[in-house]
Scaffold this motif. Structure first.
Motif, mmCIF file in Angstrom:
data_model
loop_
_atom_site.group_PDB
_atom_site.id
_atom_site.type_symbol
_atom_site.label_atom_id
_atom_site.label_comp_id
_atom_site.label_asym_id
_atom_site.label_seq_id
_atom_site.Cartn_x
_atom_site.Cartn_y
_atom_site.Cartn_z
ATOM 1 N N VAL A 1 2.231 0.024 0.692
ATOM 2 C CA VAL A 1 1.283 1.135 0.618
ATOM 3 C C VAL A 1 1.780 2.144 -0.408
ATOM 4 C CG1 VAL A 1 0.373 0.955 2.978
ATOM 5 C CG2 VAL A 1 2.445 2.301 2.542
ATOM 6 N N LEU B 1 1.809 8.035 1.572
ATOM 7 C CA LEU B 1 0.982 8.201 2.769
ATOM 8 C C LEU B 1 0.668 9.666 3.038
ATOM 9 C CD1 LEU B 1 2.869 5.562 4.874
ATOM 10 C CD2 LEU B 1 0.447 5.439 4.263
ATOM 11 N N ASP C 1 0.715 12.446 5.227
ATOM 12 C CA ASP C 1 1.376 12.919 6.446
ATOM 13 C C ASP C 1 0.557 13.988 7.156
ATOM 14 O OD1 ASP C 1 3.605 11.327 6.246
ATOM 15 O OD2 ASP C 1 4.694 12.768 4.998
ATOM 16 N N GLU D 1 6.859 4.441 3.227
ATOM 17 C CA GLU D 1 6.291 3.419 2.339
ATOM 18 C C GLU D 1 7.165 2.169 2.295
ATOM 19 O OE1 GLU D 1 6.913 6.537 1.521
ATOM 20 O OE2 GLU D 1 4.993 7.490 1.068
ATOM 21 N N GLN E 1 7.064 -0.124 6.417
ATOM 22 C CA GLN E 1 5.812 -0.379 7.110
ATOM 23 C C GLN E 1 5.953 -1.397 8.235
ATOM 24 O OE1 GLN E 1 2.481 1.116 6.604
ATOM 25 N NE2 GLN E 1 4.080 2.568 6.056
ATOM 26 N N THR F 1 -2.295 6.387 9.344
ATOM 27 C CA THR F 1 -2.937 7.307 8.411
ATOM 28 C C THR F 1 -3.387 6.506 7.184
ATOM 29 O OG1 THR F 1 -2.650 9.385 7.204
ATOM 30 C CG2 THR F 1 -0.718 7.951 7.339
ATOM 31 N N ASP G 1 -3.092 5.973 2.804
ATOM 32 C CA ASP G 1 -2.302 6.330 1.633
ATOM 33 C C ASP G 1 -3.211 6.932 0.569
ATOM 34 O OD1 ASP G 1 -3.569 4.294 0.239
ATOM 35 O OD2 ASP G 1 -1.750 3.125 -0.130
ATOM 36 N N GLY H 1 -1.984 2.882 6.642
ATOM 37 C CA GLY H 1 -0.539 2.707 6.709
ATOM 38 C C GLY H 1 0.002 3.515 7.870
ATOM 39 N N THR I 1 3.234 5.984 9.616
ATOM 40 C CA THR I 1 4.290 6.953 9.286
ATOM 41 C C THR I 1 4.740 7.669 10.544
ATOM 42 O OG1 THR I 1 4.842 8.823 7.848
ATOM 43 C CG2 THR I 1 2.637 8.828 8.807
#
Lengths: 429, 452, 452, 429
Positions: A409, A412, A414, B101, B104, B300, B302, B308, B310
């Motif tokens: 990815v 991201l 946040d 990133e 994952q 969430t 990207d 993806g 986090t």
């Protein structure tokens, strides 16, 4: 401290007999396991210069909890009930103040001097009859050895407080200096760092605690105890381990009535402790000294090279310990490329990014810790990657700002993650 | 055998770069008086072959036994695939997934873990694991106190594991939180509702509701949850996750469900292994999400709109909020949660149900056979999950010692923690036990009782 | 517990696509009279838990012993990393690397294997492994016969392992190849050169030169190689690969080196494991490369000029050349070669040397101590690698049985294959043996000899 | 046959006691291991319908060698020395003729009929007093069941020859039809195929052989033997395994003096055999039947779907067994895209390519074997990939001809590899 995790530690801790034993089986059926833990306690006592070690805490943060809880138990046992504050340097790990609060203390922060050492005047002003203790890491989170440690310990002890050592950075001084000799009263060790048990993507860890003699009665239980019975007396489950009638048993509430108690249902992260034990036996005394030496060599080499590459060293006049800080502030001013951008771009170049934006004292900081198990070849590749990023920041800043480009990815969101919480999968309506 | 790859030439080149003559010079900021690091008790290093020999000898001292102890740590079959996958370096040695990133895989597994645990408990959210069930209970209590804001008392039945009560007390008492114990009914082994009624009022933050309780007995969880809510307190469900394959999920207890579900995750694919590492799970209703301690993974997008995972809600955590964090916890038991996720995925809902049912059936069969021995009877006749209390016609420690001599771990002696139960042992027979294992237990128990 | 993921709905949809009513219809081309497949001796399936229990019980029957047997399978320490890496699915379950572009990892490892084996033996080329050392010796003989073109005889010393001679004979005799045995010198245990001279002439294709030989003794390999070449025959070196860390490589034997080096790869990181899987290695001089049997990996370029690896010289192999292939071998022991490659990479040249030296030293020490026991003496006093023949003052089988009762595997009884040696046992002490292990051997041997 | 390799097979075969045992340790110390092998022999006898099984051969090709060597030993033992030929269908695996030659036989190839079955007239013409035997696979390498198997066996047997069964395709008929019932005299089984032991990137395998009663005396040694001693007699190392005085021992030259001998130094690929044993116990009789059923279901489904997608089925009127052949000849004529191009393009789409250009009878062929462990979801994804390639062949043939595009290397130069041999790394001069 992310270093090579020897595979033998895993396979030997996972021997079938260790995996199958129930924690409530009688001590007599776990003499081999107990012997390992007893010897690990002894090894950690020696390494830290402490009088006692408990292996109970299941991670560094729980080790901190145990340590501060013991400080509190000590003061309370003396009837010294007015000590309500724990002093924490502003460069400390966030767990330090959080732990103090969990243990019912107020937190007083003190500032750091320009050279990275604790501001002694600030400390003198902070201590008093309300001081329960000071939490400190040495080498500090700034990657330098706190030179005034002897003065610090005198100030705190003179005020009636105790000294807590955050062992996150123990890798830097293994076999070189002992926290006990610096005057610390209690220490936690991150065995998943210094003793190289695997991180497992965030845990399990192990946060053994060591204590000075005055805190011995308060250690968390159970401890592994070694019992030498009088000759001739028959001991169930005893064996050859120490010759004669030696056996091992858990020491519990009955043995340590003033203990701060239990922190886990059984014996903490037993399997992690076995791995640490195997690691300690592989290294031995000589190997441990080499850990500190080469972790320090690697850090100082990397610091020197990155300084030459143009990065600003946070403390250029100090030795690096096992880690050091560079600041990307100048680069950011020139090109807009931040420490975060550098970190993400490093992923593209095959390196896990160092910690960024901690400690908060240094703007746009990268806290770099190579550890002793990386070769010069790897370090040179890292320097080359950092140089490339420096060049890219000037020649193609967009490339760096939108990194990573090679991961599953891209960067991201946040903020969205925290605002529009999606913590469990739900079938589409 | 230190794991250091440097050649002599490397060392020299590095020292030259630094401008130091020797490695020892790099320690020159350490006051000379402190350089007393000589290790006297650490033995000399050994090579891997020698340590392997040592550990094999140690392991050989720890005898294999036919185990009927549960009491919070349960012997279940773990499919070989679980640990062969978990042991892959990608999971095993990975760092905390701060660089999302590049993490994952780890993060998606934890998100799936959260999903499965929330589903199992019937709750809205789950964190990514805590240390273990006992310390997890303490965290749940702290959560409840934060949520309640005024009360600093927690009601906890005496039918909760003694060691859990002990651990929770060790942790929460430093924040001046008091645990009030509620006795159990001597006839049923479950929480005595009449005694509970005496604690009515609004001075407590939560009631802990164990299911099954320490004796393996099933509590009246609906009534207890309702009662707690009626007092303005939270209901903290303390559950065995495997039992939830058969029993009502905490999210459906009473009218509106328990508020927090917490417990020991070990039954979900974690070997007994001398007691650890295991993991604690903690799930809660939506309203309490921001009070949760520990790491939480969120889904969430990207910058290209691709989904993806986090770490999220980090503003609760100590590295951001420092003294104001919900807890000091940072390392959790992520790898164990990974194992549990794989275990649950392999078994599926049906497999979990069959495992739970077989464990229940084995224990029921064992108890029935044991009651065929003169003088042996179940202390509590009501419904149970996979543990029962047996009362013996002879002192429990002595009987258990005789059984051990026959290679059988006959159960946990309850005389220390529950002297009122007499010669009582807590016995567990999971799905791992065959009919002949049960018969062996009965034979050995009978023989041990008949021995002088 | 079959591993089949189909749901009922899947099955129906698939049958619909095929146009069949039920799965049984798919077997309708099989004559009805043949459909007698009912299995009567295959037991009912078990789940993984049950099989795990069964296998643990079976394993527990196989007692751990202090082992001093070698004789072609050697107990060495294998670093934990070796099999943890090999067991990764990418290596473990991979198909034969026919699709080279998707198999670069497997292929590169095998190329590195070939490189290391060629280096160790001092030869120009290596294949990617054969089944084991004994069948590998047969393949080497077939190669030699193909290369020689006229002769169909092979000279083989009696100091070659009896089982190797037996296996080689089983395989090569079907092609009318005759093995001619050369006796050993009773004083030295090495090939009797005078007897060898009697075979001079050009009617044999090769001489097998073992180093060390079955007795652990070192042959005069230079002289033997020279002699074979002088007769117009090839020299086939049969070597323990670990010994080559100390001894002269076959590629440097005599004036121009042995032509083929073959042997058992097990000492390089493969566990004893009841005898297999192990692997055979086969290396040769450049001139013989196209006579090699088995898979071979080559380095080449892709269409963009990037280096890569692929199976090569497939025109030798049965799937191309069918009846004219160099051998029928296709599956080899690739995974074992992978393990050996990792083992050698971990130890390095120095580590191999130290392992070999420690094994030699332990065996020498053991033999010296054993000779201190009255009536015990070494059969052959000359230089040896890590095995020696001890002659005992009592029947070997009986002594070994007594030692076994004490948990010690005292060596291999030689009376069946070499009755002329008297009460002789072949003993091996590798680097895994400590001083106290050696002492235990001596104590147990002494006690066993003194028992009536 | 590449199917799921259950992880339990690996972990249980690698139990420490199995890993540590020396092959020359006395039988009494390996009763657990021997019991497993003995039972595996019994299971394989049942599955194949044979009178005896030897686990010795270390791969399919060595199994073939053992089988043909036994046929030769049988004729020689009868003094029937004029039998110098082995008959092999032209569709056979290349190992078949190679093996016959290794065993000292001449090879006679016979042709295949239009429907994929052996040409019976050709067979009748081929047999004679010189015929030692016929090597056959059933289901054949064409992926179909040889319908005339009974006629074939009669022709060969009437001529005094024996029938060899190449067990590469046993997965298709496991628990459904037994080679022994078809009249075969000897069979080898690829345990690394049908019994799902891992391929390991090309080995180790295991090639057990089963034999009809007349070949029993010639089996390769050692065999695992089960000995029931008279009651009362004390047996060293015996145990509970079979109740009473049952124990296991190796049967050797002394027990089978007519044996073709030893083919490996010890007991073949012992660890592979343990894995196969665990697999067999997991499946049991019922599970084995399901293997054949679902392998066949998957193959027929895939064949139907690929036929619909435009690919030419080699034998459209026949049932697929566990595998089937499609031909890309039409596609090649239309677009220039060959079977090889399809195979390489499949790599880009995440599928390992099927076997190409074998059997050689079918132009531009792809031999596709899904096995029973692939789900319908996977099969549908494969069909979708094959359809995409069909479309790409017409719309963007260059993309397909230059595949793969997603692997570490592009198409490799095999000719260069064979001409300019580079088999060992040499430092640059």
């Amino acid at each position: 401290t992310m270093k090579y995790n020897p595979r033998a530690c895993n396979s030997l801790a996972m021997l079938p007999q260790f995996m199958a034993r129930h924690p409530l089986a009688p001590d007599s059926t776990g003499q081999g396991f107990l012997a390992c833990l007893y010897e690990l306690q002894e090894i950690l006592k020696d390494v830290t210069g402490m009088a006692g070690v408990s292996l109970v805490p299941m991670a560094g943060a729980q080790g901190e909890f145990a340590g501060i809880a013991m400080i509190r138990a000590y003061h309370e046992a003396r009837g010294d009930t007015g000590r309500t504050e724990i002093i924490v340097p502003d460069a400390a790990h966030g767990t330090n103040p959080a732990t103090a609060v969990m243990c019912g203390y107020a937190v007083k922060e003190i500032s750091t001097g320009h050279d990275g050492d604790v501001d002694l005047d600030a400390l003198r002003a902070a201590v008093g009859p309300q001081t329960a203790g000071l939490m400190l890491t040495n080498p500090s989170t700034l990657g330098i050895f706190e030179k005034n440690i002897q003065a610090i310990q005198k100030i705190v002890h003179d005020a009636g407080g105790l000294l807590y050592y955050d062992g996150a950075n123990l890798n830097a001084i293994l076999g070189k200096v002992k926290p006990g000799d610096m005057g610390f009263d209690v220490i936690h060790m991150n065995l998943h760092k210094t003793f190289s048990t695997p991180h497992g993507g965030g845990g399990p860890g192990a946060g053994a605690v060591g204590v000075a003699p005055r805190l011995l009665p308060f250690m968390p239980i159970p401890l592994a105890g070694r019992i030498c019975s009088p000759p001739g007396e028959k001991v169930h489950g005893g064996g050859k381990a120490g010759g004669g009638n030696v056996h091992y048993r858990w020491l519990t509430e009955n043995d340590l009535p003033q203990s701060i108690g239990r922190l886990s249902a059984w014996m903490g992260n037993a399997g992690v402790l076995l791995r640490a034990y195997v690691y300690a036996r592989l290294l031995g005394a000589e190997g441990m000294c080499r850990v500190a030496e080469f972790a320090t060599l690697n850090a100082n080499y990397l610091m020197a090279e990155l300084g030459r590459a143009g990065y600003t060293l946070a403390f250029p006049l100090r030795r690096a310990s096992h880690e050091f800080i560079v600041s990307a502030k100048r680069l950011k001013d020139e090109t807009g490329i931040s420490a975060m951008d550098i970190a993400k771009r490093l992923l593209d170049k095959g390196f896990h990014a160092p910690t960024t934006y901690f400690p908060m004292l240094v703007a746009e900081c990268l806290l770099i810790e190579p550890t002793e198990t990386e070769s010069k070849e790897t370090l040179d590749a890292f320097v080359a990657a950092m140089k490339e990023i420096w060049d890219e920041a000037h020649s193609a800043p967009g490339l760096v700002k939108t990194a990573p480009h090679t991961q599953p990815v891209r960067r991201l969101d946040d903020v969205k993650a925290a605002r529009e919480l999606d913590l469990v999968w739900k079938p589409a309506a | 055998m230190p794991f250091i790859p440097h050649t002599e030439a490397d060392i020299q080149a590095m020292l030259d770069s630094i401008g130091a003559a020797r490695i020892g010079d790099l320690f020159d900021e350490i006051p000379a008086t402190l350089k007393t690091g000589r290790l006297s008790a650490v033995p000399a290093g050994m090579n891997e072959m020698q340590v392997a020999r040592l550990m094999s000898e140690r392991a050989a001292q720890d005898a294999p036994l036919l185990n009927f102890i549960g009491a919070g740590a349960y012997e279940h079959h773990v499919p070989a695939a679980v640990w062969q996958i978990v042991s892959r370096g990608e999971f095993y040695t990975a760092y905390t997934p701060y660089q999302a990133e590049a993490s994952q895989g780890t993060l998606q597994v934890l998100y799936e873990y959260q999903t499965m645990m929330a589903s199992l408990t019937g709750m809205d959210a789950s964190n990514a694991s805590l240390y273990d069930g006992a310390s997890g209970l303490a965290e749940a209590m702290l959560m409840a106190v934060r949520a309640h804001k005024s009360a600093r008392r927690i009601l906890i039945p005496a039918s909760v594991s003694p060691v859990y009560r002990s651990v929770a007390r060790s942790i929460v008492r430093l924040q001046n939180i008091e645990l009030v114990e509620i006795p159990f009914d001597a006839a049923t082994g479950t929480t005595d509702f009449k005694m509970l009624e005496q604690s009515a009022g609004n001075d407590f933050a939560a009631l802990v509701v164990p299911q099954p309780n320490f004796f393996g007995a099933l509590e009246n969880v609906d009534e207890l949850t309702q009662w707690a809510h009626a007092q303005g307190a939270l209901a903290i469900a303390l559950v065995n996750p495997l039992s939830l394959a058969l029993l009502k999920a905490p999210g459906r207890w009473g009218a509106s469900g328990a508020d927090i579900a917490v417990g020991e995750g070990q039954p979900l694919g974690i070997p007994l292994a001398n007691g650890g590492p295991y993991f604690g799970f903690l799930c809660c209703k939506q309203a309490l999400v921001r009070q949760m301690p520990g790491r939480i993974v969120g889904r969430t997008l990207d910058m290209e709109g691709k989904p993806g995972f986090t770490l999220t809600l980090q503003a609760r955590e100590q590295h951001i909020r420092r003294a104001k964090a919900t807890s000091n916890i940072c390392s959790n038991q992520g790898l164990m949660a990974t194992a549990a996720t794989i275990y649950m995925a392999l078994l599926g809902a049906d497999g979990l149900r069959r495992t739970a049912a077989a464990s229940h059936a084995n224990t029921a069969a064992l108890a029935a056979q044991a009651e065929g021995i003169q003088g042996v009877k179940r202390a509590f006749p009501g419904p149970h999950f996979h543990e029962v209390v047996l009362q013996l016609p002879a002192p429990a420690p002595r009987v258990l010692e005789k059984m051990l001599a026959q290679g059988v771990l006959g159960g946990l002696d309850l005389s220390t923690h529950y002297p009122q139960l007499g010669n009582a042992v807590l016995v567990c027979a999971t799905e791992t036990k065959t009919a002949s294992d049960l018969q062996r237990y009965i034979d050995v128990l009978r023989a041990s009782l008949n021995q002088p």
